[in-house]
Design a protein around this motif. Sequence first.
Motif, PDB file in Angstrom:
ATOM      1  N   ALA A   1       0.758  -1.255   0.095  1.00  0.00           N
ATOM      2  CA  ALA A   1      -0.007   0.094   0.081  1.00  0.00           C
ATOM      3  C   ALA A   1       0.620   1.181   0.233  1.00  0.00           C
ATOM      4  O   ALA A   1       0.479   2.307  -0.589  1.00  0.00           O
ATOM      5  CB  ALA A   1      -0.948  -0.035   1.298  1.00  0.00           C
ATOM      6  N   TYR A   2       2.178   1.038   0.723  1.00  0.00           N
ATOM      7  CA  TYR A   2       2.926   2.366   0.836  1.00  0.00           C
ATOM      8  C   TYR A   2       3.549   2.656  -0.553  1.00  0.00           C
ATOM      9  O   TYR A   2       3.693   3.816  -1.123  1.00  0.00           O
ATOM     10  CB  TYR A   2       3.809   2.213   1.770  1.00  0.00           C
ATOM     11  CG  TYR A   2       4.879   3.230   2.188  1.00  0.00           C
ATOM     12  CD1 TYR A   2       4.684   4.111   3.183  1.00  0.00           C
ATOM     13  CD2 TYR A   2       6.019   3.489   1.298  1.00  0.00           C
ATOM     14  CE1 TYR A   2       5.352   5.164   3.398  1.00  0.00           C
ATOM     15  CE2 TYR A   2       6.961   4.525   1.462  1.00  0.00           C
ATOM     16  CZ  TYR A   2       6.657   5.452   2.507  1.00  0.00           C
ATOM     17  OH  TYR A   2       7.520   6.544   2.669  1.00  0.00           O
TER      18      TYR A   2
ATOM     19  N   ALA B   1       0.805   4.108  -3.052  1.00  0.00           N
ATOM     20  CA  ALA B   1       0.196   5.244  -2.588  1.00  0.00           C
ATOM     21  C   ALA B   1       1.356   6.314  -2.880  1.00  0.00           C
ATOM     22  O   ALA B   1       0.985   7.445  -3.575  1.00  0.00           O
ATOM     23  CB  ALA B   1      -0.016   5.455  -1.021  1.00  0.00           C
TER      24      ALA B   1
ATOM     25  N   LYS C   1      -1.068   3.943 -10.494  1.00  0.00           N
ATOM     26  CA  LYS C   1      -1.713   3.551  -9.223  1.00  0.00           C
ATOM     27  C   LYS C   1      -2.969   2.781  -9.530  1.00  0.00           C
ATOM     28  O   LYS C   1      -3.143   1.672  -8.827  1.00  0.00           O
ATOM     29  CB  LYS C   1      -2.123   4.736  -8.544  1.00  0.00           C
ATOM     30  CG  LYS C   1      -0.939   5.534  -7.658  1.00  0.00           C
ATOM     31  CD  LYS C   1      -1.411   6.679  -6.787  1.00  0.00           C
ATOM     32  CE  LYS C   1      -0.484   7.517  -6.175  1.00  0.00           C
ATOM     33  NZ  LYS C   1      -0.890   8.740  -5.441  1.00  0.00           N
TER      34      LYS C   1
ATOM     35  N   TYR D   1      -4.333   1.576   1.826  1.00  0.00           N
ATOM     36  CA  TYR D   1      -3.918   2.634   0.702  1.00  0.00           C
ATOM     37  C   TYR D   1      -4.940   3.759   0.940  1.00  0.00           C
ATOM     38  O   TYR D   1      -4.193   4.898   0.518  1.00  0.00           O
ATOM     39  CB  TYR D   1      -4.346   1.681  -0.602  1.00  0.00           C
ATOM     40  CG  TYR D   1      -4.203   2.440  -2.008  1.00  0.00           C
ATOM     41  CD1 TYR D   1      -3.071   3.171  -2.272  1.00  0.00           C
ATOM     42  CD2 TYR D   1      -5.310   3.218  -2.469  1.00  0.00           C
ATOM     43  CE1 TYR D   1      -2.990   3.996  -3.540  1.00  0.00           C
ATOM     44  CE2 TYR D   1      -5.357   3.765  -3.629  1.00  0.00           C
ATOM     45  CZ  TYR D   1      -4.290   4.477  -4.058  1.00  0.00           C
ATOM     46  OH  TYR D   1      -4.351   5.168  -5.205  1.00  0.00           O
ATOM     47  N   THR D   2      -6.066   3.716   1.191  1.00  0.00           N
ATOM     48  CA  THR D   2      -6.790   4.786   1.211  1.00  0.00           C
ATOM     49  C   THR D   2      -6.347   5.862   2.223  1.00  0.00           C
ATOM     50  O   THR D   2      -6.474   6.930   2.052  1.00  0.00           O
ATOM     51  CB  THR D   2      -8.366   4.492   1.584  1.00  0.00           C
ATOM     52  OG1 THR D   2      -8.981   3.437   0.448  1.00  0.00           O
ATOM     53  CG2 THR D   2      -9.364   5.494   1.646  1.00  0.00           C
TER      54      THR D   2
ATOM     55  N   LEU E   1      -3.056   6.043   3.552  1.00  0.00           N
ATOM     56  CA  LEU E   1      -1.905   6.474   3.145  1.00  0.00           C
ATOM     57  C   LEU E   1      -2.060   7.361   1.903  1.00  0.00           C
ATOM     58  O   LEU E   1      -1.105   8.624   1.781  1.00  0.00           O
ATOM     59  CB  LEU E   1      -1.115   5.374   2.507  1.00  0.00           C
ATOM     60  CG  LEU E   1      -0.624   4.365   3.783  1.00  0.00           C
ATOM     61  CD1 LEU E   1       0.139   2.946   3.040  1.00  0.00           C
ATOM     62  CD2 LEU E   1       0.580   5.029   4.678  1.00  0.00           C
ATOM     63  N   GLU E   2      -2.911   7.433   1.139  1.00  0.00           N
ATOM     64  CA  GLU E   2      -2.922   8.290   0.089  1.00  0.00           C
ATOM     65  C   GLU E   2      -3.200   9.838   0.555  1.00  0.00           C
ATOM     66  O   GLU E   2      -3.229  10.716  -0.342  1.00  0.00           O
ATOM     67  CB  GLU E   2      -4.100   7.779  -1.198  1.00  0.00           C
ATOM     68  CG  GLU E   2      -3.984   8.416  -2.436  1.00  0.00           C
ATOM     69  CD  GLU E   2      -5.039   8.161  -3.210  1.00  0.00           C
ATOM     70  OE1 GLU E   2      -4.850   7.925  -4.645  1.00  0.00           O
ATOM     71  OE2 GLU E   2      -6.073   7.628  -3.087  1.00  0.00           O
ATOM     72  N   LYS E   3      -3.982   9.765   1.556  1.00  0.00           N
ATOM     73  CA  LYS E   3      -4.501  11.024   1.967  1.00  0.00           C
ATOM     74  C   LYS E   3      -3.554  11.849   2.567  1.00  0.00           C
ATOM     75  O   LYS E   3      -3.376  13.194   3.004  1.00  0.00           O
ATOM     76  CB  LYS E   3      -5.504  10.996   2.939  1.00  0.00           C
ATOM     77  CG  LYS E   3      -6.775  10.268   2.508  1.00  0.00           C
ATOM     78  CD  LYS E   3      -7.995  10.140   3.496  1.00  0.00           C
ATOM     79  CE  LYS E   3      -9.036   9.446   3.057  1.00  0.00           C
ATOM     80  NZ  LYS E   3     -10.200   9.103   4.002  1.00  0.00           N
TER      81      LYS E   3
ATOM     82  N   THR F   1       4.330   9.120   9.093  1.00  0.00           N
ATOM     83  CA  THR F   1       3.219   8.207   8.293  1.00  0.00           C
ATOM     84  C   THR F   1       2.602   7.314   9.106  1.00  0.00           C
ATOM     85  O   THR F   1       1.542   7.037   9.028  1.00  0.00           O
ATOM     86  CB  THR F   1       4.297   7.508   7.199  1.00  0.00           C
ATOM     87  OG1 THR F   1       5.155   8.289   6.537  1.00  0.00           O
ATOM     88  CG2 THR F   1       3.459   6.974   6.211  1.00  0.00           C
TER      89      THR F   1
ATOM     90  N   SER G   1      -1.511   7.014   9.307  1.00  0.00           N
ATOM     91  CA  SER G   1      -2.169   5.796   8.530  1.00  0.00           C
ATOM     92  C   SER G   1      -2.856   4.880   9.546  1.00  0.00           C
ATOM     93  O   SER G   1      -3.239   3.931   9.115  1.00  0.00           O
ATOM     94  CB  SER G   1      -1.121   5.069   7.927  1.00  0.00           C
ATOM     95  OG  SER G   1      -0.172   4.405   8.817  1.00  0.00           O
TER      96      SER G   1
END
Length: 307
Positions: free
Chosen positions: A104-105, A108, A115, A195-196, A198-200, A224, A228
């Motif tokens: 996920a990291y 992201a 992606k 992922y959701t 981390l993407e923020k 991070t 997260s």
Amino acid sequence: MTVLTEAPAPAKERAPERKPRRNLTPWVLLIPGLLWLIVFFLVPILTSVSASVQTGDYDDGFKLTWHWANYHDALLNYGTQYWHSFLYSIITTVACLALAYPVAYFIAFKGGKWKTLLMALVIVPSFTSFLIRTIAWKTILADNGSVVRVLNDLHVLKLTTALGWTVGNHVLASPVAVVCGMVYNFLPFTILPLYTSLEKIDPRLHEAGADLYCSGYQTWRRVTLPLSMPGVIGGTLLTFIPAVGDYINAQLLGNPNTTVVGQRIEDLFLRQTNGYPVGSAMSVVMMVGTLIIVMSYIYKAGTEDLL
């Protein structure tokens, strides 16, 4: 001398205040969801609780006799199965988190224009039947397969056999095979929330950490990871809850010594004429135990995002 004064203008009558009309739209929109929960969630739970204190059999029927001894039988006779269910699900959750976080990291922060494709590769295997994906692991972990051959060459199976997680030079029909199948099947449930979350995170925070002379690990631990945590908690819960009730992997990849609660409930419901009450009691105990673990985990995690 008479002074003429202008008569005061009559006060205007105030219009009666209208009470604001209540907006019933949110309540109307809530009705379908409430009906769904009542019919497919509340009613089955109440039915299971009621059945757990009944006596009888399929031939003569079951009657509500408040026979609480069914719970005693469920806890006393099937303690090993409860232990297996919770142990395998906890190991699966930890393994999924360890594998999912780097994936996920990377997607992201390093995925760039790829992606969408990378996330599709994570989700696409779930389009295949859960049963077929589990059976595929019988081929992957076959005795003549490359996985078992490499593990034998590295002498890993000697260690796992000593720990009781494999049997001799075989991986199939062992706890390791069960956990491998569970990790594979539930890994996307951990990756997606991570992922959701981390993407923020703003990538400039990483640059700020470097400007403050933080190493990569320090930036991850202090910036991070805390940001997260909602994804970590959500992903682990979405993995643990279905994993604790799964029995397909144990049935197809395990052996008689790896049985879990779901297998015993299936036997009581489908293969014993008087096993319905005890099977229902096992279901209720499993549900309550899972709820206690989940609520304790959320409380200890210190977040209200999921409450």
